[in-house]
Write a protein that holds these residues in place. Sequence first.
Motif, short mmCIF file in Angstrom:
data_model
loop_
_atom_site.label_atom_id
_atom_site.label_comp_id
_atom_site.label_asym_id
_atom_site.label_seq_id
_atom_site.Cartn_x
_atom_site.Cartn_y
_atom_site.Cartn_z
N LEU A 3 0.84 -1.19 0.00
CA LEU A 3 0.00 0.00 0.00
C LEU A 3 0.88 1.25 0.00
O LEU A 3 1.92 1.29 0.66
N LEU A 4 0.47 2.28 -0.72
CA LEU A 4 1.24 3.52 -0.82
C LEU A 4 0.46 4.64 -0.15
O LEU A 4 -0.73 4.82 -0.40
N ALA A 5 1.18 5.39 0.71
CA ALA A 5 0.54 6.47 1.46
C ALA A 5 1.41 7.73 1.39
O ALA A 5 2.56 7.69 0.95
N VAL A 6 0.83 8.83 1.84
CA VAL A 6 1.58 10.08 1.99
C VAL A 6 1.38 10.58 3.42
O VAL A 6 0.33 10.38 4.02
N ASP A 7 2.42 11.20 3.97
CA ASP A 7 2.35 11.85 5.28
C ASP A 7 2.93 13.24 5.15
O ASP A 7 3.83 13.47 4.32
N LEU A 27 0.65 12.44 12.19
CA LEU A 27 0.76 13.40 11.10
C LEU A 27 -0.45 13.27 10.19
O LEU A 27 -0.99 12.17 10.03
N PRO A 28 -0.89 14.36 9.59
CA PRO A 28 -1.95 14.22 8.57
C PRO A 28 -1.42 13.43 7.38
O PRO A 28 -0.25 13.55 7.01
N GLY A 29 -2.28 12.62 6.80
CA GLY A 29 -1.87 11.81 5.66
C GLY A 29 -2.84 10.67 5.44
O GLY A 29 -3.85 10.54 6.13
N GLY A 30 -2.52 9.85 4.46
CA GLY A 30 -3.38 8.72 4.15
C GLY A 30 -2.98 8.05 2.85
O GLY A 30 -1.97 8.41 2.23
N PHE A 31 -3.77 7.08 2.45
CA PHE A 31 -3.48 6.29 1.26
C PHE A 31 -3.86 7.03 -0.01
O PHE A 31 -4.74 7.91 0.00
N LEU A 32 -3.21 6.67 -1.09
CA LEU A 32 -3.63 7.18 -2.39
C LEU A 32 -5.06 6.74 -2.65
O LEU A 32 -5.46 5.61 -2.30
N ARG A 33 -5.83 7.61 -3.28
CA ARG A 33 -7.24 7.32 -3.51
C ARG A 33 -7.43 6.28 -4.60
O ARG A 33 -8.32 5.44 -4.54
N HIS A 34 -6.57 6.32 -5.64
CA HIS A 34 -6.65 5.37 -6.74
C HIS A 34 -5.29 5.28 -7.41
O HIS A 34 -4.39 6.07 -7.13
N ARG A 35 -5.11 4.34 -8.28
CA ARG A 35 -3.81 4.05 -8.87
C ARG A 35 -3.28 5.18 -9.76
O ARG A 35 -2.08 5.27 -10.01
N GLU A 36 -4.15 6.05 -10.23
CA GLU A 36 -3.73 7.14 -11.11
C GLU A 36 -3.43 8.45 -10.35
O GLU A 36 -2.99 9.42 -10.96
N GLU A 37 -3.66 8.47 -9.05
CA GLU A 37 -3.48 9.72 -8.31
C GLU A 37 -2.00 10.06 -8.16
O GLU A 37 -1.19 9.23 -7.74
N ASP A 38 -1.65 11.29 -8.46
CA ASP A 38 -0.29 11.77 -8.31
C ASP A 38 0.04 11.90 -6.82
O ASP A 38 -0.82 12.25 -6.00
N LEU A 39 1.30 11.65 -6.46
CA LEU A 39 1.69 11.69 -5.05
C LEU A 39 1.50 13.09 -4.44
O LEU A 39 0.95 13.23 -3.35
N THR A 40 1.96 14.11 -5.14
CA THR A 40 1.81 15.47 -4.62
C THR A 40 0.34 15.85 -4.53
O THR A 40 -0.08 16.51 -3.56
N ALA A 41 -0.46 15.43 -5.50
CA ALA A 41 -1.89 15.71 -5.45
C ALA A 41 -2.53 15.02 -4.26
O ALA A 41 -3.41 15.58 -3.59
N ALA A 42 -2.07 13.82 -3.94
CA ALA A 42 -2.59 13.10 -2.78
C ALA A 42 -2.22 13.83 -1.49
O ALA A 42 -3.03 13.91 -0.56
N ALA A 43 -0.99 14.37 -1.43
CA ALA A 43 -0.57 15.13 -0.25
C ALA A 43 -1.43 16.37 -0.07
O ALA A 43 -1.88 16.68 1.04
#
Length: 242
Positions: A12-16, A45-61
């Motif tokens: 699983l890929l997430a951003v914090d 810290l605020p953060g969470g998993f990517l919403r879908h496989r096409e979501e950009d990492l910075t956009a997810a942050a």
Amino acid sequence: MTDDRWVAPAVLLAVDLVILTLRRSRLHVLLVERGVEPYRGASALPGGFLRHREEDLTAAAHRELSEEANLDAETLRLEQLGVYGEPGRDPRGRVVSVAYLAIAPRLPEPTAGTDAADARWQPVDRVLSGELELAFDHRRIVADGVERARVTLEHSAIATAFCGPIFTITELQEVYEAVWGIPLDPRNFYRKVQKTDGFIVPVGSARKAATGRPARLFKAGPRAVLCPPMVRPAESSSTEEQ
């Protein structure tokens, strides 16, 4: 004939996000209270998993910062801090997190949303000392973010953004002390600032002090990158020559 086809592992890929600011002359970090398991009720810290496989990492942050703390990430300069992926860091499975950092002045009070029960600014020293425990490995991520911010102050003129349009050397020193977490010798600090060409510019006026000589006033100079840098003194010898 054996079937030796490779199967991708489940990861699983997430951003914090490590968001730092100064409040009441202390360095603070944005934390949320988790409203879901695991670690429900714990600070994180605020953060969470990517919403879908096409979501950009910075956009997810940007999305997570807006959803969990109602802060507009478009006004922040997010930089990638690091990747955290040690096995066992998250009880839900193998989770790799990409952490982002921003340090900015005068940030507003956050408002909790989505799976965060609360969101607030907390003094960094409470986190680094272990007084305030964080979920997952977020204390380590905060420590890495604070160290990156301290190095940033050494090499850039960002400290002036935390002062008013016109400020004194003492007010600028208070910014460095808050971020670096150590006291500084005023004479050494003044000498170091004056040696850094284009860092600050005198405005040609003075403010009367209650005692002693009037304080000289300055504004931010044209230089964004400091040369020579404002190198930190060792914590054990903060009053030595810088």
